[in-house]
Design an enzyme around this catalytic site. Structure first.
Site, PDB file in Angstrom:
ATOM      1  N   ARG A  13       0.740  -1.214   0.101  1.00 15.66           N
ATOM      2  CA  ARG A  13       0.045   0.176   0.053  1.00 15.66           C
ATOM      3  C   ARG A  13       0.820   1.390  -0.001  1.00 15.66           C
ATOM      4  O   ARG A  13       1.506   1.573   0.990  1.00 15.66           O
ATOM      5  CB  ARG A  13      -0.758   0.057   1.010  1.00 15.66           C
ATOM      6  CG  ARG A  13      -1.877   1.187   1.402  1.00 15.66           C
ATOM      7  CD  ARG A  13      -3.040   1.092   2.127  1.00 15.66           C
ATOM      8  NE  ARG A  13      -2.619   1.088   3.633  1.00 15.66           N
ATOM      9  CZ  ARG A  13      -3.625   1.232   4.496  1.00 15.66           C
ATOM     10  NH1 ARG A  13      -4.812   1.474   4.176  1.00 15.66           N
ATOM     11  NH2 ARG A  13      -3.381   1.388   5.777  1.00 15.66           N
ATOM     12  N   ASP A  66      -3.915   3.490  14.196  1.00 13.28           N
ATOM     13  CA  ASP A  66      -3.034   3.901  13.263  1.00 13.28           C
ATOM     14  C   ASP A  66      -3.464   5.436  12.807  1.00 13.28           C
ATOM     15  O   ASP A  66      -4.381   6.154  13.635  1.00 13.28           O
ATOM     16  CB  ASP A  66      -2.902   3.278  11.753  1.00 13.28           C
ATOM     17  CG  ASP A  66      -4.378   3.081  11.272  1.00 13.28           C
ATOM     18  OD1 ASP A  66      -5.395   3.726  11.514  1.00 13.28           O
ATOM     19  OD2 ASP A  66      -4.436   2.412  10.450  1.00 13.28           O
TER      20      ASP A  66
END
Length: 554
Positions: A182, A470
């Site tokens: 990613r 996150d």
């Protein structure tokens, strides 16, 4: 930072005397051991081509985002597009679907790309590893380049790691997960690399093109030789035009190194409100390169708050913990995602429950297993083909729920969900009917500051209060605080949520944390004040934090 190379310049003489420059990407960051294996002249030439061809369109798409947010903020709710209705109505087209190694995605593990986490992910037993250079990685120069080194070594079977305590980590699994990398989203820059265009302007490089380009250039052929391929998770998309930009990047890149068109496979995260209204169009624009869509739940909640933060009390959400996958707007979005994917032959991948086990606390672990099992049972029952976990101990829990539904089948793409009908109003139905609590406000301040502090020290995925946090969950926390203040909200006991009240909580949190030499809590508090207490609302907290703290001193 000093340039590693100079930019050549071409001069045209004559009446207009225009100077033009050869496009070039220059390295401004430090060159540490082995960095030259990633930042090769050939790789930099490829990055130069990507920026020369696509950086202008990237800026256009970012301008589109600002315009769309302005429209929503001024009362224009998003709708399904009339100009692309023909795409949605055409039942004939399908997407490319799974590439080699992506046929069964029932459990995917996510995590950053440092050597230890890379080895743990490859030994985990998951079907897929999301190798995350985005929200689970703090984009220090060290993390950006050494993450690329970890991936390069892992793909070639050369990765090993010894911890400071002397523990040796090696890849021992006979069957490792398929790697899906990613890269950072279109909005993020990489200021340790500079792109000089033909006019002589020196601009920060695109984080997306840097992460994608370095990984693809160094590893595509090796991945193909291993029986897999260059696969990517694409984050933060907001429109089919952004998807088309990625598709053109993929097509050019395949031609550049001479591999067949369609070798690249992408999975797009539907994690912004505008993208939820263009799922079919996104699939269509990427149809030669796309394997599926993912329900990026945490960023999706953040996107809802960001777009509707100034639209009045009816768009105010309660405590973050109460915004579950079964509230109206989240339920509508995930139901539509599964139906849309399966209509077009694409995988529908579920999101990540934040609960994580604690090997030192059996009670916490038992609760995490119970909550994750319920979450994955719901996803499998709804028709998802796979799901995410953030900890290896959760893989058997998630696998059991998907095995119960899939059995020996690799997926359930043939499940069409004709009973699902979702309209535009349902996608923005945020009525939950629960209050904001003092505990919820304190929790948001505490989580955001503690996460930002870790992020400034180079950590992107952080266990806080038995939840995996996150950048997306920190964004929810700070954006809720901003919205509660600007919408004059009170907690259930009548406490007015003001800047002064939040300042008191900031002081309280700073007194609660474990202060150590070299910690970044004061810097984290300063960033939190800027992104949660300011008059303006920064689109992403990582933008000012990166510009101020991660460019010159890392």
């Amino acid at each position: 930072m000093t340039p590693a190379t100079a930019t050549p310049m071409r001069t045209h003489t004559g009446p207009t005397a225009i100077q033009t420059h050869e496009p070039q990407v220059e390295v401004l960051g430090a060159i540490r051991p082995r960095y030259d294996e990633i930042l090769t002249p050939e790789a930099l030439a490829f990055l130069t081509e990507l920026h020369h061809r696509f950086s202008g369109r990237r800026h256009d798409r970012l301008a589109d985002r600002m315009r769309r947010r302005f429209e929503i903020g001024n009362g224009h709710d998003p709708q399904f597009r009339d100009d692309t209705r023909h795409i949605r109505d055409d039942v004939a087209w399908k997407v490319a679907g799974a590439g080699p190694g992506l046929e069964d995605r029932r459990v995917e593990i996510t995590g950053p790309t440092d050597p230890k986490m890379t080895i743990n992910a490859l030994n985990s037993g998951a079907k897929v590893w999301l190798a995350d250079q985005e929200d689970a990685t703090s984009p220090t120069w060290k993390n950006v380049i050494e993450g690329q080194l970890s991936l390069r070594d892992a793909i070639r079977g050369e990765l090993e790691f010894t911890s400071p305590e002397g523990k040796v980590y090696e890849v021992t699994a006979e069957q490792t997960p398929t790697i899906v990398m990613r890269p950072r989203g279109w909005h993020l820059t990489e200021k340790h690399l500079s792109f000089t265009d033909r006019t002589g302007r020196a601009l920060a490089a695109s984080g997306s093109l840097v992460d994608f380009g370095l990984y693809f250039f160094h590893n595509a052929e090796a991945l193909i030789a291993n029986g897999r391929g260059p696969y990517f998770y694409i984050a933060k998309l907001e429109s089919s035009e952004e998807a088309k930009l990625w598709d053109d990047v993929f097509t050019f890149s395949e031609q550049y190194i001479g591999i067949p068109h369609g070798t690249i496979r992408a999975t797009v995260l539907i994690e912004t409100l505008p993208a939820a209204f263009e799922m079919e169009e996104i699939l269509f624009e990427l149809r030669d390169h796309i394997a599926g869509l993912n329900a990026g739940r945490w960023d999706y909640i953040f996107s809802m708050i960001k777009n509707y933060r100034g639209r009045g009390a009816r768009f105010v959400l309660p405590d973050r913990s109460q915004v579950t996958m079964t509230v109206p707007f989240m339920r509508a979005y995930t139901e539509l995602l599964v139906k849309t994917c399966h209509k077009r032959g694409a995988f529908a991948i579920g999101g990540m429950s934040a609960f994580i086990p604690n090997r030192r606390d059996p009670e916490v672990t038992a609760q995490a297993f119970e909550k994750v099992a319920a979450d994955k049972k719901r996803e499998a029952g709804d028709g998802f083909d796979g799901t995410w976990v953030a900890h290896p101990d959760l893989i058997p829990v998630a696998m059991a729920e998907f095995d119960a539904v899939l059995g020996e089948r690799p997926n359930q793409i043939d499940r069409q969900r004709p009973e699902v009908h979702v309209n535009a109003a349902e996608l923005i139905d945020v009525h939950i009917g629960l209050p904001v609590t003092n505990e919820g406000v304190h929790g948001n301040v505490s989580v955001a500051i503690r996460y930002i502090e870790a992020w400034l020290r180079g950590l992107g995925a952080v266990a806080i209060d038995n939840l995996m946090e996150d950048a997306a969950t920190a964004e929810i926390s700070r954006s809720q605080v901003w919205q509660w203040i600007h919408q004059d909200r009170r907690t259930e006991d009548g406490t007015q949520i003001t800047r002064e009240y939040i300042e008191e909580l900031i002081s309280q949190v700073l007194g609660e944390v474990d202060r150590r030499d070299g910690d970044r809590f004061d810097d984290a508090a300063a960033i939190f004040r800027e992104v949660a207490l300011g008059t303006d609302f920064p689109a992403f907290l990582t933008l000012p934090a990166y510009a101020k703290y991660l460019t010159d001193n890392d």
